[in-house]
Design an enzyme around this catalytic site. Structure first.
Site, PDB file in Angstrom:
ATOM      1  N   LYS A  83     -35.019   0.103   8.498  1.00 57.25           N
ATOM      2  CA  LYS A  83     -35.545  -0.911   7.573  1.00 57.25           C
ATOM      3  C   LYS A  83     -34.730  -2.188   7.736  1.00 57.25           C
ATOM      4  CE  LYS A  83     -37.213  -0.443   2.794  1.00 57.25           C
ATOM      5  NZ  LYS A  83     -36.945   0.287   1.541  1.00 57.25           N
TER       6      LYS A  83
HETATM    7  O1  G3P Z   1     -38.034   0.482  -1.799  1.00 57.22           O
HETATM    8  C1  G3P Z   1     -38.107  -0.800  -2.276  1.00 57.22           C
HETATM    9  C2  G3P Z   1     -38.889  -1.000  -3.548  1.00 57.22           C
HETATM   10  O2  G3P Z   1     -39.833  -0.001  -3.739  1.00 57.22           O
HETATM   11  C3  G3P Z   1     -38.082  -1.373  -4.733  1.00 57.22           C
HETATM   12  O3  G3P Z   1     -38.761  -1.252  -5.958  1.00 57.22           O
HETATM   13  O4  G3P Z   1     -38.801  -1.195  -8.426  1.00 57.22           O
HETATM   14  O5  G3P Z   1     -36.702  -1.921  -7.233  1.00 57.22           O
HETATM   15  O6  G3P Z   1     -38.719  -3.376  -7.280  1.00 57.22           O
HETATM   16  P1  G3P Z   1     -38.212  -1.976  -7.297  1.00 57.22           P
END
Ligand code: G3P
Length: 218
Positions: A83
């Site tokens: 990533k």
């Molecule tokens: O994996 C990255 C992403 O899904 C992060 O989500 O909830 O931290 O915005 P969030």
């Protein structure tokens, strides 16, 4: 549409994999920090649990550093997807790693042109963060619709749309309607997908009526 689980917690991954709900896994530095465990150990455990792609994020900011970290991470297992962030250096690393046969997930995408750039760099996955756009009162799912249209315009772009920062079942439903390739979903939200009050109510009523028949299937 594939379901990836968005966590670095091996217990959640194992439980959801047993239920047949895991086509892959995404992690990020924040999710790894929550576990308090060694990153390499976590990745080895996750890769042993699923054959699907497991996203492992680099922390270097320059392309050479990302490539070196990416190559190290890719050695853990064949199903590692490196990533990288959506920066110029990230795109450069994406092109290099892709050309060398490594899956790459380009993350932190917040605009359609950023997704176009990732597609041109040969990314395996593009990760638009819908929830974080919603947090700014911008409809994150409109970005998914735009990216779908753009990618469908060009046969040369093979990148899969991996909807990230999912916060609720509606995000998942809308992603499927739009033809997104993958949703990466936090464990709690993934468990929530199966729930509907009318399902519970209907099941209770069926079982009550069944009791009245006095029968037993065995
Ligand atoms: O994996 C990255 C992403 O899904 C992060 O989500 O909830 O931290 O915005 P969030």
């Amino acid at each position: 549409m594939k379901f990836f689980v968005d966590t670095a917690d091996i217990n959640d991954i194992r439980e959801l994999a047993d239920a047949g709900l895991v086509d892959g896994v995404t992690t990020n530095p924040s999710l790894v920090a929550k576990t308090g465990r060694d990153f390499m150990d976590i990745l080895a455990d996750i890769c042993a649990t699923t054959d699907g792609p497991v996203s492992a994020e680099v922390t270097a900011l320059d392309a050479d550093g990302m490539i070196a970290q990416g190559e190290k991470l890719a050695k853990i297992a064949d199903n590692i997807a490196v990533k990288v962030p959506l920066t110029i250096d990230g795109l450069k690393a994406c092109r290099y790693l892709t050309d060398n046969g490594t899956m790459v997930n380009v993350t932190l995408c917040f605009s359609a042109v950023q997704a176009l750039l990732a597609g041109k760099a040969g990314a395996t996955y593009i990760s638009p963060f819908v929830g974080r756009l919603d947090d700014l009162a911008v409809d994150g799912m409109e970005l998914i619709a735009d990216i779908r249209d753009i990618y469908d315009n060009y046969d040369s772009i093979k990148t899969e749309i991996l909807v990230a920062s999912i916060r609720n079942p509606t995000h998942v439903a809308r992603a499927a309607v739009m033809g997104a390739d993958v949703c990466t979903i936090p464990p709690a939200t993934l468990r929530q997908l199966v729930k509907h009050p009318l399902t519970d109510k209907g099941l209770d009523a069926f079982l009550e009526d069944w009791k009245k028949t006095g029968q037993d299937i065995g």
